[in-house]
Design a protein around this motif. Sequence first.
Motif, PDB file in Angstrom:
ATOM      1  N   THR A 274       0.956  -1.289  -0.580  1.00 10.49           N
ATOM      2  CA  THR A 274       0.100  -0.773   0.185  1.00 10.49           C
ATOM      3  C   THR A 274       1.089   1.045  -0.204  1.00 10.49           C
ATOM      4  O   THR A 274       0.380   2.108  -0.065  1.00 10.49           O
ATOM      5  CB  THR A 274      -0.909   0.094   1.026  1.00 10.49           C
ATOM      6  OG1 THR A 274      -0.222  -0.074   2.232  1.00 10.49           O
ATOM      7  CG2 THR A 274      -1.825  -0.984   1.263  1.00 10.49           C
ATOM      8  N   MET A 275       2.552   1.130  -0.085  1.00 10.43           N
ATOM      9  CA  MET A 275       2.740   1.888  -0.421  1.00 10.43           C
ATOM     10  C   MET A 275       3.706   2.530  -0.965  1.00 10.43           C
ATOM     11  O   MET A 275       4.810   1.989  -1.174  1.00 10.43           O
ATOM     12  CB  MET A 275       3.708   2.180   1.760  1.00 10.43           C
ATOM     13  CG  MET A 275       2.908   2.076   2.726  1.00 10.43           C
ATOM     14  SD  MET A 275       3.905   1.974   4.721  1.00 10.43           S
ATOM     15  CE  MET A 275       5.067   3.645   4.172  1.00 10.43           C
ATOM     16  N   PRO A 276       3.316   3.535  -1.797  1.00 12.68           N
ATOM     17  CA  PRO A 276       3.761   4.248  -2.494  1.00 12.68           C
ATOM     18  C   PRO A 276       5.893   3.660  -2.616  1.00 12.68           C
ATOM     19  O   PRO A 276       6.356   2.884  -3.511  1.00 12.68           O
ATOM     20  CB  PRO A 276       4.396   5.446  -3.165  1.00 12.68           C
ATOM     21  CG  PRO A 276       2.194   5.257  -2.120  1.00 12.68           C
ATOM     22  CD  PRO A 276       3.028   4.584  -1.137  1.00 12.68           C
ATOM     23  N   THR A 277       6.619   4.378  -1.271  1.00  7.27           N
ATOM     24  CA  THR A 277       7.659   3.659  -1.397  1.00  7.27           C
ATOM     25  C   THR A 277       8.688   2.515  -1.533  1.00  7.27           C
ATOM     26  O   THR A 277       9.511   2.507  -1.861  1.00  7.27           O
ATOM     27  CB  THR A 277       8.574   5.046  -0.369  1.00  7.27           C
ATOM     28  OG1 THR A 277       8.029   4.473   0.683  1.00  7.27           O
ATOM     29  CG2 THR A 277       8.142   6.265  -0.199  1.00  7.27           C
ATOM     30  N   ARG A 278       7.423   1.866  -0.904  1.00  8.33           N
ATOM     31  CA  ARG A 278       7.688   0.464  -0.910  1.00  8.33           C
ATOM     32  C   ARG A 278       7.440  -0.317  -1.750  1.00  8.33           C
ATOM     33  O   ARG A 278       8.352  -0.987  -2.411  1.00  8.33           O
ATOM     34  CB  ARG A 278       6.794  -0.101   0.055  1.00  8.33           C
ATOM     35  CG  ARG A 278       7.717   0.416   1.693  1.00  8.33           C
ATOM     36  CD  ARG A 278       6.677  -0.518   3.351  1.00  8.33           C
ATOM     37  NE  ARG A 278       7.590   0.023   4.136  1.00  8.33           N
ATOM     38  CZ  ARG A 278       7.295  -1.346   5.322  1.00  8.33           C
ATOM     39  NH1 ARG A 278       6.445  -2.229   5.382  1.00  8.33           N
ATOM     40  NH2 ARG A 278       7.656  -0.132   5.991  1.00  8.33           N
TER      41      ARG A 278
ATOM     42  N   ILE B   9      12.605   2.010  21.677  1.00  9.76           N
ATOM     43  CA  ILE B   9      11.831   2.035  21.862  1.00  9.76           C
ATOM     44  C   ILE B   9      11.517   3.305  20.574  1.00  9.76           C
ATOM     45  O   ILE B   9      10.334   2.486  20.628  1.00  9.76           O
ATOM     46  CB  ILE B   9      11.188   3.030  23.273  1.00  9.76           C
ATOM     47  CG1 ILE B   9      11.351   2.251  24.654  1.00  9.76           C
ATOM     48  CG2 ILE B   9       9.840   3.486  23.301  1.00  9.76           C
ATOM     49  CD1 ILE B   9      11.022   0.954  25.040  1.00  9.76           C
ATOM     50  N   LYS B  10      12.309   4.338  20.021  1.00 13.61           N
ATOM     51  CA  LYS B  10      11.913   4.844  19.221  1.00 13.61           C
ATOM     52  C   LYS B  10      11.662   3.787  18.036  1.00 13.61           C
ATOM     53  O   LYS B  10      10.904   3.635  17.074  1.00 13.61           O
ATOM     54  CB  LYS B  10      12.630   5.832  19.199  1.00 13.61           C
ATOM     55  CG  LYS B  10      12.901   6.996  19.904  1.00 13.61           C
ATOM     56  CD  LYS B  10      13.684   8.017  19.789  1.00 13.61           C
ATOM     57  CE  LYS B  10      13.864   9.453  20.245  1.00 13.61           C
ATOM     58  NZ  LYS B  10      14.403  10.597  19.737  1.00 13.61           N
ATOM     59  N   GLY B  11      13.032   2.797  17.522  1.00 13.72           N
ATOM     60  CA  GLY B  11      13.284   1.979  17.068  1.00 13.72           C
ATOM     61  C   GLY B  11      11.510   1.279  16.706  1.00 13.72           C
ATOM     62  O   GLY B  11      11.162   0.320  15.590  1.00 13.72           O
ATOM     63  N   VAL B  12      11.381   0.378  18.138  1.00 15.12           N
ATOM     64  CA  VAL B  12       9.944  -0.232  18.222  1.00 15.12           C
ATOM     65  C   VAL B  12       8.864   0.286  17.455  1.00 15.12           C
ATOM     66  O   VAL B  12       8.176  -0.149  17.085  1.00 15.12           O
ATOM     67  CB  VAL B  12       9.684  -0.195  19.809  1.00 15.12           C
ATOM     68  CG1 VAL B  12       8.358  -1.531  19.996  1.00 15.12           C
ATOM     69  CG2 VAL B  12      10.877  -1.893  19.770  1.00 15.12           C
ATOM     70  N   GLN B  13       8.874   1.359  17.804  1.00 18.21           N
ATOM     71  CA  GLN B  13       7.231   2.349  17.559  1.00 18.21           C
ATOM     72  C   GLN B  13       7.472   2.711  16.055  1.00 18.21           C
ATOM     73  O   GLN B  13       6.371   2.620  15.479  1.00 18.21           O
ATOM     74  CB  GLN B  13       7.695   3.804  18.598  1.00 18.21           C
ATOM     75  CG  GLN B  13       7.178   3.791  19.906  1.00 18.21           C
ATOM     76  CD  GLN B  13       7.609   4.888  20.758  1.00 18.21           C
ATOM     77  OE1 GLN B  13       8.199   5.652  19.767  1.00 18.21           O
ATOM     78  NE2 GLN B  13       6.894   4.679  21.563  1.00 18.21           N
ATOM     79  N   LEU B  14       8.432   3.498  15.562  1.00 15.29           N
ATOM     80  CA  LEU B  14       8.986   3.469  14.244  1.00 15.29           C
ATOM     81  C   LEU B  14       8.809   2.065  13.479  1.00 15.29           C
ATOM     82  O   LEU B  14       7.824   1.549  11.971  1.00 15.29           O
ATOM     83  CB  LEU B  14      10.401   3.503  13.951  1.00 15.29           C
ATOM     84  CG  LEU B  14      10.737   4.253  12.304  1.00 15.29           C
ATOM     85  CD1 LEU B  14       9.314   5.323  11.760  1.00 15.29           C
ATOM     86  CD2 LEU B  14      11.685   5.067  12.181  1.00 15.29           C
ATOM     87  N   ALA B  15       9.525   0.924  14.469  1.00 18.49           N
ATOM     88  CA  ALA B  15       9.029  -0.563  12.920  1.00 18.49           C
ATOM     89  C   ALA B  15       7.385  -1.241  13.402  1.00 18.49           C
ATOM     90  O   ALA B  15       7.390  -2.031  12.444  1.00 18.49           O
ATOM     91  CB  ALA B  15       9.953  -1.213  14.143  1.00 18.49           C
TER      92      ALA B  15
ATOM     93  N   ASP C 221       7.081   4.601   8.743  1.00 20.89           N
ATOM     94  CA  ASP C 221       6.862   5.738   8.183  1.00 20.89           C
ATOM     95  C   ASP C 221       6.945   5.733   5.992  1.00 20.89           C
ATOM     96  O   ASP C 221       7.269   4.428   5.885  1.00 20.89           O
ATOM     97  CB  ASP C 221       7.159   7.410   8.369  1.00 20.89           C
ATOM     98  CG  ASP C 221       8.709   7.332   8.177  1.00 20.89           C
ATOM     99  OD1 ASP C 221       9.429   6.542   7.447  1.00 20.89           O
ATOM    100  OD2 ASP C 221       9.561   7.639   9.027  1.00 20.89           O
ATOM    101  N   ALA C 222       7.015   6.448   5.782  1.00 19.31           N
ATOM    102  CA  ALA C 222       7.007   6.359   4.135  1.00 19.31           C
ATOM    103  C   ALA C 222       8.326   6.045   4.175  1.00 19.31           C
ATOM    104  O   ALA C 222       8.621   5.106   2.730  1.00 19.31           O
ATOM    105  CB  ALA C 222       6.153   7.200   3.436  1.00 19.31           C
TER     106      ALA C 222
END
Length: 350
Positions: A199-203, A327-333, A337-338
């Motif tokens: 669903t993500m254009p960048t992917r 925690i930042k890494g876990v939240q991002l994973a 984001d795009a």
Amino acid sequence: MRAAVYRGKQKVEIEEIPVPSIGPGEILIEVEACGICHTDLKKIEYGLLEPPRIFGHETAGRVAAIGEGVTKFAVGDKVIAFHHIPCSKCFYCERKLYAQCAGYKTVGITAGYEAAGGGYAQYARVMPWIVERGVEKIPDGVSFEQASFVEPVNTCHKGIEQSGVRKGDLALVLGQGPIGLIFTMLLKHRGIDTITTDTMPTRRAKSLHFGALQALDPLQEDLPAAAKAATEGRGADVVFVAASAPGIVEQAIRATRPGATIVLFAQTSEKERIDISGADICKDERVLMGAYSADVDLQAESARLVFSGEIPVAELVTHTFPLPQIIKGVQLATHPDAESLKIVIQPQRV
């Protein structure tokens, strides 16, 4: 040492704990890189295991100490370590169903507490059966971040081997997160024509970069029509379901021909349910199968593919975090984001 200790559902805390002691036949790894895997994310998000534990199993680092009797490795060696190795003697091992072996299910790496991988810590203790058969040396010139992909590449490699896909087939890969993109790379390496979805254009753009014939938005484009157009109206031969979303398995079936194989790779939750027609499997002779975890028989080849760069996995790393920022890494994973793909923790960074 510092470690990210799982303390319960959605709770991970950075703590100071003792460096693990090692015994005969064991090694101590100074962890330099450990990828964040979605199986660990699920354990943290849903509180699937009893705390406390230290997760992380895509581990690369240096040998910091060796126990009595260890001859294969020396202090200073750069290594990756698998956290599961089968016994090779039981009913399941005889049938090469290694992930179902009771010995395989016994985790062989810990940074403390109940063994759970231990890569989210500065040091991890590797137990004797893992030292003997589950550790690979990293060649000079290969970064720890690149080397940390050996375990996830192995799991995808296993899924492809189990599927029986061959040159001339059309494969679909549903989902182009880090795992889906590894599938796409491996299929391209084998010369398999592949259509992907995300669903993500960048992917989708990354998917085309890594060799997909087409990369479709499953919410906006007709995947079954694309698969039939590429196969003289038949449909895809093999599908790898590398994402978990409502209706995704049903979509895979609609895009395949009779006799096709659908490999479930991301459906690891006990709560997930799939609603399909029995006739789609029985009458149309499709194979619906699961592929889970790594295969010791593919360990050396998976390491070679990663270390040689034949599978350009290093390009998947978009973010690295020091251990205190896990925690930042876990939240991002968990909520990508795009731009985000593979998140790697570097425990030795301040």
